[in-house]
Design a protein around this motif. Structure first.
Motif, PDB file in Angstrom:
ATOM      1  N   MET A   1      75.633  27.041  69.681  1.00  0.00           N
ATOM      2  CA  MET A   1      76.812  26.188  69.549  1.00  0.00           C
ATOM      3  C   MET A   1      76.306  24.608  69.671  1.00  0.00           C
ATOM      4  O   MET A   1      75.659  24.334  70.189  1.00  0.00           O
ATOM      5  CB  MET A   1      77.653  26.561  70.636  1.00  0.00           C
ATOM      6  CG  MET A   1      79.222  26.482  70.375  1.00  0.00           C
ATOM      7  SD  MET A   1      80.216  26.726  71.786  1.00  0.00           S
ATOM      8  CE  MET A   1      81.142  28.005  71.245  1.00  0.00           C
ATOM      9  N   ASN A   2      76.990  23.956  68.422  1.00  0.00           N
ATOM     10  CA  ASN A   2      76.577  22.712  68.352  1.00  0.00           C
ATOM     11  C   ASN A   2      77.551  21.528  69.203  1.00  0.00           C
ATOM     12  O   ASN A   2      78.701  22.338  69.396  1.00  0.00           O
ATOM     13  CB  ASN A   2      76.192  21.974  67.063  1.00  0.00           C
ATOM     14  CG  ASN A   2      77.682  22.093  66.183  1.00  0.00           C
ATOM     15  OD1 ASN A   2      78.759  21.897  66.710  1.00  0.00           O
ATOM     16  ND2 ASN A   2      77.634  22.182  64.860  1.00  0.00           N
ATOM     17  N   ALA A   3      77.053  20.439  69.528  1.00  0.00           N
ATOM     18  CA  ALA A   3      77.803  19.379  70.232  1.00  0.00           C
ATOM     19  C   ALA A   3      79.125  19.131  69.683  1.00  0.00           C
ATOM     20  O   ALA A   3      80.219  18.915  70.158  1.00  0.00           O
ATOM     21  CB  ALA A   3      76.964  18.305  70.417  1.00  0.00           C
ATOM     22  N   SER A   4      79.364  19.079  68.388  1.00  0.00           N
ATOM     23  CA  SER A   4      80.611  18.633  67.672  1.00  0.00           C
ATOM     24  C   SER A   4      81.598  19.815  67.899  1.00  0.00           C
ATOM     25  O   SER A   4      82.872  19.614  68.171  1.00  0.00           O
ATOM     26  CB  SER A   4      80.674  18.474  66.388  1.00  0.00           C
ATOM     27  OG  SER A   4      80.480  19.678  65.539  1.00  0.00           O
ATOM     28  N   VAL A   5      81.240  21.147  68.002  1.00  0.00           N
ATOM     29  CA  VAL A   5      81.994  22.220  68.369  1.00  0.00           C
ATOM     30  C   VAL A   5      82.572  22.332  69.709  1.00  0.00           C
ATOM     31  O   VAL A   5      83.743  22.449  70.167  1.00  0.00           O
ATOM     32  CB  VAL A   5      81.567  23.506  68.010  1.00  0.00           C
ATOM     33  CG1 VAL A   5      82.400  24.743  68.325  1.00  0.00           C
ATOM     34  CG2 VAL A   5      81.154  23.726  66.571  1.00  0.00           C
ATOM     35  N   VAL A   6      81.822  22.019  70.515  1.00  0.00           N
ATOM     36  CA  VAL A   6      81.938  21.935  72.157  1.00  0.00           C
ATOM     37  C   VAL A   6      83.068  20.769  72.486  1.00  0.00           C
ATOM     38  O   VAL A   6      83.845  20.845  72.958  1.00  0.00           O
ATOM     39  CB  VAL A   6      80.502  21.555  72.849  1.00  0.00           C
ATOM     40  CG1 VAL A   6      81.015  21.418  74.274  1.00  0.00           C
ATOM     41  CG2 VAL A   6      80.042  22.999  72.655  1.00  0.00           C
ATOM     42  N   LEU A   7      82.739  19.493  71.684  1.00  0.00           N
ATOM     43  CA  LEU A   7      83.676  18.461  71.937  1.00  0.00           C
ATOM     44  C   LEU A   7      85.041  18.710  71.488  1.00  0.00           C
ATOM     45  O   LEU A   7      86.125  18.476  71.899  1.00  0.00           O
ATOM     46  CB  LEU A   7      82.799  17.124  71.389  1.00  0.00           C
ATOM     47  CG  LEU A   7      81.739  16.504  71.831  1.00  0.00           C
ATOM     48  CD1 LEU A   7      81.303  15.463  71.055  1.00  0.00           C
ATOM     49  CD2 LEU A   7      81.988  16.149  73.534  1.00  0.00           C
ATOM     50  N   GLN A   8      85.088  19.222  70.148  1.00  0.00           N
ATOM     51  CA  GLN A   8      86.443  19.866  69.659  1.00  0.00           C
ATOM     52  C   GLN A   8      87.010  20.569  70.638  1.00  0.00           C
ATOM     53  O   GLN A   8      88.356  20.572  70.854  1.00  0.00           O
ATOM     54  CB  GLN A   8      86.142  20.344  68.266  1.00  0.00           C
ATOM     55  CG  GLN A   8      86.012  19.545  67.149  1.00  0.00           C
ATOM     56  CD  GLN A   8      85.830  19.916  65.889  1.00  0.00           C
ATOM     57  OE1 GLN A   8      85.599  21.070  65.806  1.00  0.00           O
ATOM     58  NE2 GLN A   8      85.924  19.251  64.799  1.00  0.00           N
ATOM     59  N   ALA A   9      86.533  21.800  71.186  1.00  0.00           N
ATOM     60  CA  ALA A   9      86.952  22.569  72.149  1.00  0.00           C
ATOM     61  C   ALA A   9      87.722  22.015  73.117  1.00  0.00           C
ATOM     62  O   ALA A   9      88.504  22.009  73.979  1.00  0.00           O
ATOM     63  CB  ALA A   9      86.101  23.719  72.647  1.00  0.00           C
ATOM     64  N   ILE A  10      86.832  21.124  73.959  1.00  0.00           N
ATOM     65  CA  ILE A  10      87.188  20.129  75.132  1.00  0.00           C
ATOM     66  C   ILE A  10      88.246  19.276  74.591  1.00  0.00           C
ATOM     67  O   ILE A  10      89.267  19.132  75.334  1.00  0.00           O
ATOM     68  CB  ILE A  10      86.093  19.338  75.343  1.00  0.00           C
ATOM     69  CG1 ILE A  10      85.134  20.019  76.083  1.00  0.00           C
ATOM     70  CG2 ILE A  10      86.410  18.181  76.485  1.00  0.00           C
ATOM     71  CD1 ILE A  10      83.732  19.368  76.425  1.00  0.00           C
ATOM     72  N   ALA A  11      88.272  18.596  73.547  1.00  0.00           N
ATOM     73  CA  ALA A  11      89.554  17.625  72.957  1.00  0.00           C
ATOM     74  C   ALA A  11      90.622  18.700  72.917  1.00  0.00           C
ATOM     75  O   ALA A  11      91.845  18.235  73.252  1.00  0.00           O
ATOM     76  CB  ALA A  11      89.337  17.195  71.616  1.00  0.00           C
ATOM     77  N   THR A  12      90.749  19.722  72.246  1.00  0.00           N
ATOM     78  CA  THR A  12      91.859  20.800  72.069  1.00  0.00           C
ATOM     79  C   THR A  12      92.315  21.106  73.589  1.00  0.00           C
ATOM     80  O   THR A  12      93.443  21.079  73.839  1.00  0.00           O
ATOM     81  CB  THR A  12      91.380  21.838  71.460  1.00  0.00           C
ATOM     82  OG1 THR A  12      91.105  21.440  70.200  1.00  0.00           O
ATOM     83  CG2 THR A  12      92.573  22.903  71.000  1.00  0.00           C
ATOM     84  N   ALA A  13      91.307  21.365  74.444  1.00  0.00           N
ATOM     85  CA  ALA A  13      91.742  22.127  75.748  1.00  0.00           C
ATOM     86  C   ALA A  13      92.523  20.921  76.401  1.00  0.00           C
ATOM     87  O   ALA A  13      93.552  21.254  77.130  1.00  0.00           O
ATOM     88  CB  ALA A  13      90.567  22.574  76.600  1.00  0.00           C
ATOM     89  N   THR A  14      91.970  19.688  76.458  1.00  0.00           N
ATOM     90  CA  THR A  14      92.637  18.582  76.914  1.00  0.00           C
ATOM     91  C   THR A  14      94.092  18.316  76.333  1.00  0.00           C
ATOM     92  O   THR A  14      95.002  18.013  77.324  1.00  0.00           O
ATOM     93  CB  THR A  14      91.737  17.073  76.903  1.00  0.00           C
ATOM     94  OG1 THR A  14      90.444  17.697  77.397  1.00  0.00           O
ATOM     95  CG2 THR A  14      92.355  16.003  77.485  1.00  0.00           C
ATOM     96  N   PHE A  15      94.208  18.256  75.121  1.00  0.00           N
ATOM     97  CA  PHE A  15      95.618  17.960  74.440  1.00  0.00           C
ATOM     98  C   PHE A  15      96.440  19.369  74.858  1.00  0.00           C
ATOM     99  O   PHE A  15      97.518  18.975  75.299  1.00  0.00           O
ATOM    100  CB  PHE A  15      95.384  18.425  73.149  1.00  0.00           C
ATOM    101  CG  PHE A  15      96.701  17.950  72.346  1.00  0.00           C
ATOM    102  CD1 PHE A  15      97.375  16.707  72.196  1.00  0.00           C
ATOM    103  CD2 PHE A  15      97.240  19.130  71.634  1.00  0.00           C
ATOM    104  CE1 PHE A  15      98.499  16.893  71.711  1.00  0.00           C
ATOM    105  CE2 PHE A  15      98.358  19.336  71.017  1.00  0.00           C
ATOM    106  CZ  PHE A  15      99.083  18.092  71.037  1.00  0.00           C
TER     107      PHE A  15
END
Length: 160
Positions: A1-15
């Motif tokens: 898993m690359n960093a951009s996917v992890v960051l997108q998942a975190i952003a989505t979860a935060t939203f």
């Protein structure tokens, strides 16, 4: 898993968490406002003057003319008129969606409808005498909404 996917998942979860929190807060605010309105209704209805107005109105026969009502009530007419103004203000609040019709129904539908039934002729003649068709219009409007509700759902007392 690359960093951009992890960051997108975190952003989505935060939203999503923010949206859920906002919805919960809005619901809590609505419930708080409804409770405050209910308490305000109670405060306004639990005064000796309002209770006196109700008792005076209950003792009137339905359909009395304006002159008959004023003659029977004498100086107490001001107390009953104040009660009608109170119904009027509640009608405006319901119409503007500041007060739920269901809440008014739960608290005062019986007294409101008895007031209208007993004082309808008085109100109509008062409008004519004062030359103002809108006089106590929201009292009438609110009573008519209650009558509509009761025609669709028969009244069942809380104690049954």
């Amino acid at each position: 898993m690359n960093a951009s996917v992890v960051l997108q998942a975190i952003a989505t979860a935060t939203f999503v968490a923010g949206a859920v929190f906002t919805m919960a807060q809005l619901r809590l605010n609505r419930m708080t406002r409804e409770r405050e309105v209910a308490l305000e209704i109670l405060r306004l209805l639990q005064t000796p003057e309002f209770a006196k107005a109700l008792r005076l109105m209950y003792d009137l026969e339905p359909g009395l003319s304006r002159d008959e009502v004023e003659r029977r009530l004498g100086s107490e007419m001001n107390v009953v008129y104040s009660m009608m103004i109170s119904w009027e203000s509640r009608g405006v609040l319901v119409y503007r969606r500041q007060l739920e019709l269901q809440l008014v129904d739960d608290f005062v539908s019986g007294s409101l409808l008895l007031s209208w039934r007993k004082l309808e002729r008085y109100v109509r003649e008062e409008r004519t005498a004062r030359g103002r068709d809108t006089l106590l219009e929201w009292f009438q409007w609110l009573a008519e909404r209650m009558l509509e509700r009761e025609s669709k759902n028969p009244v069942v007392p809380a104690y049954k």
